[in-house]
Design an enzyme around this catalytic site. Structure first.
Site, PDB file in Angstrom:
ATOM      1  N   ASP A  11      50.583   1.704 -10.829  1.00 13.62           N
ATOM      2  CA  ASP A  11      50.706   2.026 -12.252  1.00 13.62           C
ATOM      3  C   ASP A  11      50.861   3.518 -12.507  1.00 13.62           C
ATOM      4  O   ASP A  11      51.318   3.922 -13.569  1.00 13.62           O
ATOM      5  CB  ASP A  11      49.463   1.529 -13.013  1.00 13.62           C
ATOM      6  CG  ASP A  11      49.288   0.034 -12.890  1.00 13.62           C
ATOM      7  OD1 ASP A  11      50.260  -0.686 -13.166  1.00 13.62           O
ATOM      8  OD2 ASP A  11      48.196  -0.413 -12.507  1.00 13.62           O
ATOM      9  N   HIS A  42      41.964   0.862  -6.913  1.00 12.55           N
ATOM     10  CA  HIS A  42      42.493  -0.493  -7.013  1.00 12.55           C
ATOM     11  C   HIS A  42      41.445  -1.467  -6.527  1.00 12.55           C
ATOM     12  O   HIS A  42      40.655  -1.148  -5.622  1.00 12.55           O
ATOM     13  CB  HIS A  42      43.775  -0.630  -6.180  1.00 12.55           C
ATOM     14  CG  HIS A  42      44.570  -1.853  -6.497  1.00 12.55           C
ATOM     15  ND1 HIS A  42      44.267  -3.086  -5.978  1.00 12.55           N
ATOM     16  CD2 HIS A  42      45.653  -2.039  -7.306  1.00 12.55           C
ATOM     17  CE1 HIS A  42      45.126  -3.973  -6.440  1.00 12.55           C
ATOM     18  NE2 HIS A  42      45.971  -3.377  -7.252  1.00 12.55           N
TER      19      HIS A  42
END
Length: 430
Positions: free
Chosen positions: A365, A308
């Site tokens: 996700d 991320h």
């Protein structure tokens, strides 16, 4: 703590103010750098640039911390509903019982779209992506609510009214965009249902058969919306603030945010995860072999759903969703081989020095797409659900930007690297 930072350039010393956030974040204020020195900063992707001061969301990527208005995401996810979180983000405080009831009632009774809005859907191709439709229709709402488009409407009660209208109508827009894509008649909102249940009802009900919303599915969807409600100055949120800085109305600003979120590197990432897991199963390869291929730079294979831009530790939302994914599948009495592959990849990657050293941990996700699949949400609708969840954050950020007394229209600088001055050559001489 020093109140200034010193920059030395060409033998001259410049003092720049140091700003400290409430959680100890330190920033150098360079707003007067260019006027005083002629210098600008170069920061591709704005990874080290603070575009604003905000009171909405705090993230500590090194420690895996996410808080909305000071409340840990773990507590919010366990104890709140999505509309309570929406109230918190937009108004800055947790609502009292009567305040929440009034807010929910207001949202519930504004979910209906003006009948003329349907004509917008009819103008799109049948196979148009739902995000393209959502962006266009949200922008078009400004034509139905002209009282909310003047700069003055960006503050006070008018801004609150526009916020409520968007929160109420966005799920209807999303569900209608799906119905349009499959050629089914639109389903009107049902005021007897809660926010998440109403969306599922509009998505899946048909005139031919009765559809009953599963409480487990509605609760899971509500959780997903909560976890996506805001995430500091990400691409789409920054887009909303940048567009809004020109005094653009809330509908136009959110429409731009929807378009930014549509990108596969942003809101479309969970769809990419599902596609990756599907390819692993179709190939017959093991998760271990796939990860080995990911480490080979020549293979051009990417491990989606890991790593991320902000988190250098576990994404706290992913930790919540990993547990939720298993619980939802069990309660809905479904099996999903994608979940088995996902858990295998995570287990292997967390023990592999290659991924650990690079701080590649699962992000939100990685498991959200699996839950969407369990709820029978079509893949092309994943990003629409992300947008519905992110909407309160966009609204809160837009309102905060509009209320900032130091607000200026966004206008980044650049470092020009093109041709220097040269004479124009007439077309006859080229």
């Amino acid at each position: 703590m020093a109140s200034t930072a010193k920059l030395t350039y060409n033998g001259k010393e410049l003092e720049l103010p140091v700003v400290e956030g409430s959680e100890g974040e330190i920033a150098v204020d360079i707003s007067k750098l260019r006027p005083q020195s002629g210098l600008t900063t170069l920061d591709p992707g704005y990874a080290n640039t603070g575009s604003c001061q905000s009171t909405i969301t705090f993230i500590n990527g090194e420690k895996g911390i996410l808080r909305y208005r000071g409340y840990p995401i773990e507590e919010i996810a366990e104890k709140s509903s999505f509309l309570e979180v929406a109230y918190l983000l937009i108004y800055g405080v947790l609502p009292k019982k009567k305040e929440l009831a009034a807010f929910v009632d207001n949202i519930t009774h504004h979910t209906m779209l003006h009948e003329n809005v349907k004509s917008f859907f009819g103008g799109f191709r049948r196979d148009a992506h739902p995000m393209a439709i959502a962006s266009a229709v949200v922008g078009a709402l400004a034509t139905f609510y002209p009282e909310h488009i003047s700069p003055a409407a960006g503050e006070g009660e008018k801004a609150k009214e526009a916020a409520s209208l968007l929160v109420a109508k966005f799920p209807t827009i999303g569900a209608y965009s799906y119905k349009h894509s499959i050629g089914q008649p639109y389903v009107y909102p049902d005021n007897s249902l809660d926010y998440a249940s109403n969306f599922l009802h509009m998505m899946f009900a048909t005139p031919c058969e009765e559809y009953k919303v599963d409480p487990t599915a509605a609760k899971a969807l509500d959780l997903l919306l909560i976890l996506h409600a805001d995430h500091e100055q990400n691409c789409s949120t920054s887009t909303v603030r940048v567009v809004g800085s020109s005094d653009a109305n809330l509908f136009a600003s959110v429409s731009a945010g929807v378009s930014a979120l549509w990108g596969p590197l942003h809101g479309g990432a969970n769809q990419a995860v599902i596609e990756m897991l599907g390819k692993i199963i179709a190939s017959g390869d093991s998760g271990k072999k796939f990860l080995e291929n990911c480490k080979d730079k020549k293979s051009n294979i990417r491990l989606m759903g890991f790593g991320h831009r902000v988190y250098k530790n576990f994404d706290p939302r992913a930790t919540i969703l990993k547990k939720t994914a298993s619980e939802v599948l069990k309660k809905l009495k479904k099996t999903n081989p994608l979940l088995d592959v996902a858990m295998e990849l995570e287990e292997i990657a967390l023990k592999d020095s290659y991924f650990v050293e690079r701080k590649l941990y699962p992000n939100v996700d990685f498991y959200s797409g699996i839950i969407y699949q369990a709820l029978e949400i079509p893949t092309q609708m994943f990003t629409v659900l992300f947008a519905i969840g992110r909407l309160p954050g966009w609204i809160a950020q837009w309102m905060e930007m509009r209320q900032d007394p130091k607000r200026r229209i966004a206008r980044p600088r650049q470092v020009y690297t093109g041709e220097t001055k040269r004479p124009y050559v007439p077309i006859s001489a080229r």
